[in-house]
Design an enzyme around this catalytic site. Structure first.
Site, short mmCIF file in Angstrom:
data_model
loop_
_atom_site.label_atom_id
_atom_site.label_comp_id
_atom_site.label_asym_id
_atom_site.label_seq_id
_atom_site.Cartn_x
_atom_site.Cartn_y
_atom_site.Cartn_z
N LYS A 209 3.80 5.56 -0.32
CA LYS A 209 4.08 4.78 0.88
C LYS A 209 5.56 4.39 0.91
O LYS A 209 6.19 4.28 -0.14
CB LYS A 209 3.25 3.49 0.87
CG LYS A 209 1.78 3.66 1.20
CD LYS A 209 1.08 2.30 1.21
CE LYS A 209 -0.39 2.45 1.50
NZ LYS A 209 -0.69 2.98 2.84
N ARG B 112 -11.51 6.31 1.38
CA ARG B 112 -12.71 7.11 1.69
C ARG B 112 -13.18 7.88 0.47
O ARG B 112 -14.37 8.15 0.33
CB ARG B 112 -12.41 8.02 2.88
CG ARG B 112 -11.28 8.99 2.66
CD ARG B 112 -10.69 9.54 3.96
NE ARG B 112 -9.79 8.60 4.63
CZ ARG B 112 -9.16 8.86 5.77
NH1 ARG B 112 -9.33 10.01 6.38
NH2 ARG B 112 -8.36 7.95 6.31
#
Ligand code: BES
Ligand code: MN
Ligand code: ZN
Length: 489
Positions: free
Chosen positions: A266, A340
């Site tokens: 990130k 996920r």
């Protein structure tokens, strides 16, 4: 840890009002003074209270608003907080009134005079919810909270009526403590220990370590933690307060204690916020605490996947293919879509092991849901209209924002992989929906399921309805209500 503020329930001592320290709060209906405290405060302040009540300011104030009379003559208190609330007020206005009172209170002691109000316990709950500060890492600040005395006609009855609301508020505070905690303190191991510490409430807590997770085939979850020095863990919390053998409700939480993005790193700006990426697990933990503390007559199992998403020589690479517990292979296109990968394995496990009557997963899953709904509403995705509507109703009645989003085959098609069964990202369009579609692949046929994307609601930069800046505890009350209203015998 920050503890729930202490509430002392006593009978109203009118003569003590003149000398009460800190703040005194009284309830005034739009129809005038309620109970005995009002007339006494009015007499002590030589009519100032009556003038306030007759003012335009008071007339214009909404139900649940607080108007403060500062440094009143004739009283030792620094302020009288006048709470505008009619006897017939709805529970949400009463809770709002408690929140407004907490904002006015600050660190001062408070004598809260409650006449025989039907919603008195909701005022106390609102107060408890908003009186939260996260101070374990402040060395200087005075951590003492001014005491709260609730003065009322039947203290024993009110104290009993407040037991459940305060148990639930305790769960909300537990969630906030976990979500606010920095990642160097709340490692995967520390998180697991804090969950094990819930056992005295009557919860059965099991911690699964990496070898057991490998044995179960949770290679998708394990692939997320590979780059971290902290071991991945799955914690299962069982509350079996319902009928013996009845299928439980399963609460499933994403517990990424820190999300750097992994090799798909990130950007630096704002990365510190990713300490809250365990918000789903934190909410499951708070809900389990609340359910156990109030001794819910329901079977509920909470499962959380605790991992840290770090880049390193052992970290998963973009392009790697991993095999989930279900058996589906997943092409990891972006290591930052890690939530996920964690959820799919614990969702599969909880379905295999418990055959739940309903499964609700919570995760700070996507930035896309924040773009769609901001910080006001959690994104709700479901394969079951009836369960979904029950949840939306529960959330609305608790004042927690929730908004249903769509699902559909066309979204699922965005996840087709050239070399594996599925890939872990579906492109920029409808990012929160394709994330939900990824999860749906791991929901068994006929399994009622709700996915809650709390990326925008778990923690906020401005005070929210019931919480100061930072972790909100969103969802603890809604989940508790969903269970109370639909799964309790
Ligand atoms: N933990 C983040 C999502 C997030 C964003 C939570 C903002 C809270 C606030 C999640 O793991 C993530 O990085 N999602 C990616 C997915 C993308 C790579 C498909 C995102 O939303 O950018
Ligand atoms: Mn991520
Ligand atoms: Zn994440």
């Amino acid at each position: 840890m920050s503890k729930l503020a202490e509430f002392r329930f006593t009978e109203l001592d009118l003569d003590a009002l003149a000398t009460a320290e800190g703040r005194v709060a009284i309830v005034v209906g739009s129809d005038g003074l309620l109970g005995k405290a009002g007339p006494r405060v009015n007499r002590l302040t030589k009519g100032a209270l009556k003038r306030l009540i007759e003012s335009e300011r008071f007339e214009k104030a909404k139900e649940g608003e607080v108007i403060t009379l500062g440094y009143p003559t004739g009283m030792a208190a620094e302020a009288v907080d006048v709470l505008k609330l009619t006897r017939t007020a709805k529970h949400d206005s009463a809770r709002k009134a408690g929140v407004a009172l907490a904002k006015a209170k600050g660190e001062a002691a408070l004598t809260l005079c409650l006449a025989n109000l039907p919603r008195a316990s909701e005022i106390v709950m609102g107060l408890a919810l908003r009186l939260y500060r996260f101070t374990p890492h402040k060395t200087e600040e005075d951590k003492a909270q001014g005491a709260i005395t609730v003065a009322c006609p039947k203290p024993d009855e009110l104290e009993a009526a407040c037991a459940q609301p305060l148990a639930i508020a305790g769960g909300v505070h537990f969630t906030r403590d976990l979500v606010n905690e920095p990642a160097n303190v709340l490692t995967t191991s520390e998180f697991a220990s804090r969950l094990e510490a819930l056992a005295p409430l009557g919860l059965t807590v099991k911690v699964l370590d990496e070898p057991e997770l490998a044995e179960l085939g949770m290679h998708s979850l394990l692939s997320v933690g590979h780059g971290s020095a902290s071991p991945s863990k799955v914690v299962i919390m069982e509350w079996m307060g319902g009928e013996k053998g009845a299928a439980p409700v399963a609460l499933v939480g994403k517990g990424v204690v820190f999300d750097t993005g992994g090799i798909s790193l990130k950007p630096a700006a704002g990365m510190e916020d990713m300490t809250m990426d365990m918000g789903g697990a934190g909410t499951v933990a708070g809900a389990m605490q609340a359910i156990a503390a109030r001794k819910a007559k329901a079977n509920v199992v909470g499962i959380v996947g605790l991992v840290e998403n770090m880049p390193s020589d052992r970290a998963t690479r973009p392009g790697d293919v991993v095999t989930s517990m279900k058996g589906d292979t997943i092409e990891v296109i972006n290591t930052d879509a890690e939530g996920r990968l964690v959820l799919c394995d614990i969702m599969w496990h909880v379905q295999e092991a418990y055959k739940p009557a309903a499964m609700v997963d919570l995760a700070t899953l996507t930035g896309a849901v924040v773009v769609a709904l901001g910080h006001e509403n959690t994104g709700v995705y479901s394969n079951d209209d009836s369960l979904c509507n029950s949840f939306l109703k529960a959330a609305a009645s608790e004042g927690e924002g929730a908004w249903r989003m769509p699902l559909g085959q066309a979204y699922a098609d965005q996840l087709k992989s050239r070399i594996a069964d599925v890939k872990n990202v579906g492109g920029r369009a409808a990012g929160s929906v394709t994330a939900a579609e990824f999860l749906k692949r791991f929901v068994k046929d006929g399994q009622p399921w709700i996915h809650l994307d709390i990326a925008g609601t778990a923690s906020t930069k401005a005070a929210s309805a019931f919480a100061p800046v930072g972790a909100t505890g969103w969802g603890v009350m809604a989940l508790n209500r969903l269970i109370a209203d639909n799964f309790e015998g």
